[in-house]
Design an enzyme around this catalytic site. Structure first.
Site, short mmCIF file in Angstrom:
data_model
loop_
_atom_site.label_atom_id
_atom_site.label_comp_id
_atom_site.label_asym_id
_atom_site.label_seq_id
_atom_site.Cartn_x
_atom_site.Cartn_y
_atom_site.Cartn_z
N ALA A 31 0.72 -1.10 -0.12
CA ALA A 31 -0.13 -0.14 0.05
C ALA A 31 0.88 1.28 -0.08
O ALA A 31 0.37 2.40 0.36
CB ALA A 31 -0.86 0.08 0.98
N ASN A 87 2.42 -2.51 7.97
CA ASN A 87 3.37 -3.44 7.10
C ASN A 87 4.00 -2.60 6.20
O ASN A 87 5.07 -2.88 5.68
CB ASN A 87 2.43 -4.43 6.08
N HIS A 110 -0.12 7.59 3.42
CA HIS A 110 1.14 7.40 3.83
C HIS A 110 2.23 8.51 3.54
O HIS A 110 1.77 8.63 2.07
CB HIS A 110 1.74 6.01 3.51
#
Length: 267
Positions: free
Chosen positions: A120, A188, A218
């Protein structure tokens, strides 16, 4: 090449379907594994080419490539046999990988390869390139809707509540290794970033519970002798599991495609 998929959640099922539909040239699905065997068998009945549902530890017996899409607690059940048999092992629970780095030494002896998909995140190719020189700092700031973080071990252990927030709250700051341990289902991405760059103990991580966001966000900042760059990604949630971004499964599919593609772009 043959492929086995461990776990048929939002990510694993999408990968298995792509293989079954023949969308990945030179790759063929040969086995899957799931906690709910009966449900998995029903899913297989709808595939064009159904494959056996086998225990996690047997996936490596059925394929050249083993893709791990299981909860972090079951990571070793998939990873150990895959590396021991010299397979290509593709982990999605990258945070768990940090607790099993002995697998890297074992892979050197058995001929296995461990390939971590970007998942991601964004820009791991640039981070890998910068790591060939000198990286001074890598920082990841993650913002998630509060309910997406609820129940994380770090929050429970430290009595941090995220329910009912009316403004953004920083709930963690530390290393990628500490973050992976405290938020095993949430970051992760931090583990993957650390493996691409300067390691889990030097990579810095902030996690924010933010009621103003509807997507997992992010932002990576890298300061290196070759470049300074900042990258941000906002992930559209998967319909099957809102905690998982749609792009995660697509990243795994793209990583598999690179194994046999006659042309690949990117470092």
């Amino acid at each position: 090449m043959t492929v086995a998929v461990g776990g048929l959640g939002a990510i694993g099922l999408a990968v298995a379907k792509a293989l079954d539909e023949g969308r990945l040239e030179g790759l063929r699905l040969t086995a899957v594994s799931a906690r709910d065997v009966a449900k998995a068998q029903r899913v297989m009945s709808g595939f064009a080419s159904p494959v056996p549902v086998v225990p996690l530890g047997e996936l490596a017996e059925h394929a050249d490539v083993v893709v791990e899409c299981v909860p972090a607690a079951a990571f070793a059940d998939v990873a150990g046999p895959a590396v021991e048999r010299g397979r290509i092992f593709m982990p999605i629970s990258v945070g768990a990988m940090l607790r099993h780095m002995d697998l890297v030494d074992r892979a050197r002896r058995t001929g296995a390869r461990i390939i971590v998909p970007t998942g991601a995140l964004i820009g791991l190719d640039a981070v890998r390139a910068a790591a060939e020189g000198t990286i001074r700092e890598v920082r990841l700031v993650t913002r998630k809707p509060p309910l997406g973080l609820a129940g994380a071990p770090y929050l429970v252990e430290n009595g941090i509540a995220v329910e009912g927030l009316t403004e953004a709250k920083r709930v963690f700051e530390g290393t990628a290794r500490e973050g992976a341990a405290g938020f095993p289902a949430n970051v992760n991405v931090a583990a993957a970033l650390s493996l691409a760059g300067i390691g889990p103990d030097a990579t810095r991580l902030e996690i924010w519970a933010d009621p103003a966001v509807t997507r997992n966000m992010h932002t990576i900042t890298v300061d290196a002798d070759s470049a300074r760059f900042t990258m941000t990604i906002e992930n559209v949630p998967s319909e099957e599991n809102p905690k998982t971004g749609k792009i995660t499964a697509l990243s795994v599919i793209a990583a598999l495609r690179r194994l046999t593609a006659p042309l690949v772009a990117g470092t």
